[in-house]
Design an enzyme around this catalytic site. Sequence first.
Site, PDB file in Angstrom:
ATOM      1  N   GLY A  71       0.802  -1.221   0.000  1.00 57.17           N
ATOM      2  CA  GLY A  71       0.000   0.000   0.000  1.00 57.17           C
ATOM      3  C   GLY A  71       0.833   1.268   0.000  1.00 57.17           C
ATOM      4  O   GLY A  71       0.493   2.252  -0.658  1.00 57.17           O
ATOM      5  N   GLN A 179      -8.130  -1.053   2.820  1.00 55.79           N
ATOM      6  CA  GLN A 179      -9.022  -1.660   3.822  1.00 55.79           C
ATOM      7  C   GLN A 179     -10.363  -2.091   3.220  1.00 55.79           C
ATOM      8  O   GLN A 179     -11.236  -2.577   3.948  1.00 55.79           O
ATOM      9  CB  GLN A 179      -9.265  -0.692   4.992  1.00 55.79           C
ATOM     10  CG  GLN A 179      -7.998  -0.327   5.758  1.00 55.79           C
ATOM     11  CD  GLN A 179      -7.388  -1.489   6.556  1.00 55.79           C
ATOM     12  OE1 GLN A 179      -8.008  -2.539   6.747  1.00 55.79           O
ATOM     13  NE2 GLN A 179      -6.160  -1.306   7.013  1.00 55.79           N
ATOM     14  N   SER A 199      -3.127  -3.687  -0.837  1.00 61.09           N
ATOM     15  CA  SER A 199      -1.972  -4.283  -0.155  1.00 61.09           C
ATOM     16  C   SER A 199      -2.234  -5.764   0.101  1.00 61.09           C
ATOM     17  O   SER A 199      -3.300  -6.124   0.604  1.00 61.09           O
ATOM     18  CB  SER A 199      -1.758  -3.545   1.173  1.00 61.09           C
ATOM     19  OG  SER A 199      -0.824  -4.225   1.965  1.00 61.09           O
ATOM     20  N   HIS A 201      -0.837  -7.950   2.287  1.00 59.34           N
ATOM     21  CA  HIS A 201      -0.843  -8.540   3.638  1.00 59.34           C
ATOM     22  C   HIS A 201      -2.100  -8.205   4.442  1.00 59.34           C
ATOM     23  O   HIS A 201      -2.263  -8.666   5.563  1.00 59.34           O
ATOM     24  CB  HIS A 201       0.439  -8.169   4.407  1.00 59.34           C
ATOM     25  CG  HIS A 201       0.531  -6.745   4.869  1.00 59.34           C
ATOM     26  ND1 HIS A 201       0.335  -6.377   6.166  1.00 59.34           N
ATOM     27  CD2 HIS A 201       0.823  -5.599   4.202  1.00 59.34           C
ATOM     28  CE1 HIS A 201       0.504  -5.071   6.294  1.00 59.34           C
ATOM     29  NE2 HIS A 201       0.803  -4.576   5.110  1.00 59.34           N
ATOM     30  N   THR A 237      13.398  -6.882 -11.101  1.00 57.73           N
ATOM     31  CA  THR A 237      12.883  -8.250 -11.221  1.00 57.73           C
ATOM     32  C   THR A 237      11.703  -8.412 -10.272  1.00 57.73           C
ATOM     33  O   THR A 237      11.772  -8.026  -9.109  1.00 57.73           O
ATOM     34  CB  THR A 237      13.999  -9.266 -10.886  1.00 57.73           C
ATOM     35  OG1 THR A 237      15.072  -9.035 -11.799  1.00 57.73           O
ATOM     36  CG2 THR A 237      13.508 -10.698 -11.011  1.00 57.73           C
ATOM     37  N   CYS A 325       0.791   1.868  12.655  1.00 57.09           N
ATOM     38  CA  CYS A 325       1.938   2.765  12.566  1.00 57.09           C
ATOM     39  C   CYS A 325       1.860   3.876  13.607  1.00 57.09           C
ATOM     40  O   CYS A 325       2.855   4.372  14.096  1.00 57.09           O
ATOM     41  CB  CYS A 325       2.056   3.350  11.161  1.00 57.09           C
ATOM     42  SG  CYS A 325       0.570   4.106  10.606  1.00 57.09           S
TER      43      CYS A 325
HETATM   44  N1  PLP Z   1      -3.332   2.558   3.238  1.00 56.01           N
HETATM   45  C1  PLP Z   1      -4.097   2.118   4.250  1.00 56.01           C
HETATM   46  C2  PLP Z   1      -5.521   2.579   4.339  1.00 56.01           C
HETATM   47  C3  PLP Z   1      -3.577   1.238   5.203  1.00 56.01           C
HETATM   48  O1  PLP Z   1      -4.357   0.802   6.198  1.00 56.01           O
HETATM   49  C4  PLP Z   1      -2.222   0.840   5.084  1.00 56.01           C
HETATM   50  C5  PLP Z   1      -1.602  -0.022   6.100  1.00 56.01           C
HETATM   51  O2  PLP Z   1      -2.013  -0.051   7.243  1.00 56.01           O
HETATM   52  C6  PLP Z   1      -1.472   1.304   3.989  1.00 56.01           C
HETATM   53  C7  PLP Z   1      -2.059   2.173   3.088  1.00 56.01           C
HETATM   54  C8  PLP Z   1      -0.038   0.882   3.792  1.00 56.01           C
HETATM   55  O3  PLP Z   1       0.021  -0.449   3.307  1.00 56.01           O
HETATM   56  P1  PLP Z   1       1.349  -1.335   3.412  1.00 56.01           P
HETATM   57  O4  PLP Z   1       1.446  -1.786   4.843  1.00 56.01           O
HETATM   58  O5  PLP Z   1       1.095  -2.480   2.486  1.00 56.01           O
HETATM   59  O6  PLP Z   1       2.481  -0.520   2.981  1.00 56.01           O
END
Ligand code: PLP
Length: 379
Positions: A71, A179, A199, A201, A237, A325
């Site tokens: 993301g 999300q 994203s 994960h 790659t 985060c």
């Molecule tokens: N955008 C949103 C709304 C997210 O919740 C997150 C991750 O928590 C991201 C972007 C960032 O994604 P990534 O962890 O894959 O870098």
Amino acid sequence: MQMVYLDNAATTKTDEKVIKAIIKSYEENYGNPSSTHRLGQKAKGMIEKTRDIIASGINCKSNEIIFTSGGTEGNNLVLKGFAFMNQEKGKHIITTKVEHPTVLETCKYLEKKGFEVTYLDVNRDGVISVEDLENKIRKDTILVSIMYANNETGVKMPIEEIGELLEKKSIFFHTDAVQGIGHEKIDVQKLKIKALTCSGHKIYGVKGTGFIYLNKNYSIEKEIWGGSQEINKRGGTENLEGIVGLGVAFQEVCKNIEKNNMVEKNLLNYLEDKIQKEIKNVEINGKDTDRIGTISNITLKGCDIQTMLIALDMRGICVSGGSACMSGAQKESHVLKAMGRNELELKSSLRISVGKYNTKEDIDYFVENLKKIVEIERS
Ligand code: PLP
């Protein structure tokens, strides 16, 4: 000790089918997708198969999918790439005050590079007004980035109305759907979305994987120079095994998506009803608006969330205060702040996010322990 994982918005447990596909790929498809020999072409075929799976899942063409590392990269690539490529047409960007830091920080960077950014307000429920968006559009507005659903509250933005308006005004519309993807069916044609971020994960794939959708009528500057991989938008790659895993993860979440969404929503409703019944002075942020079925953000009046997180963790419960985060940096939530919450409320809000592996028993264990911890905190 019992372990209850209720932090699925931060990351999800990797699906076993994904792990199996990745191992198989490491063992059998280790060729470089750019090589012309059969092993290389087999690897390339695996990537293209994943591109097809994702394209059909969101209703776009395969050559509109670009694989990324997740993301963060996706949002950077679209926002910077589009802004720099189109700066001759205008230098005004519109986003919201409640976006993920990957959008907000990228916008701040673009401001330093001479772009002007308007950050839209949200109401007490966390939603922007489409009328306000329309009023903020200028002749030099080139890009609007508004998230599909908020990562701290699960609150959804009126994406269909926004898409409609921006199509009429011929303005490029990007949505951070990190999300939303995998929990709801997202049709980029129907919603008139021109770029989207996902994203891996967050949908039971592995960390460091993801994709963007970029409508073929628009162009972006590439971020990573070198080879011509990923439709010449991202050199290097490819993360072949991660991409293979992403395809499996995406396919799995898209299977019976409506039914799965209902199961998640029912679990979240069960959680919220139970909390409200058993614990006094709780506010569910954004409760009365449209939300995805996986995230609940609650304010526990009179409680300090940092203490609560430690106490919950000691009982084997994983949740977070705001986004993952944020909790690392122990910053207050810019999302709840934009929703008009006061300093005390910002310090007493918790995010619980459910996923496909959660059960009612997990919720019972969580609420039972939360209740005890809240009683101690408030005594
Ligand atoms: N955008 C949103 C709304 C997210 O919740 C997150 C991750 O928590 C991201 C972007 C960032 O994604 P990534 O962890 O894959 O870098």
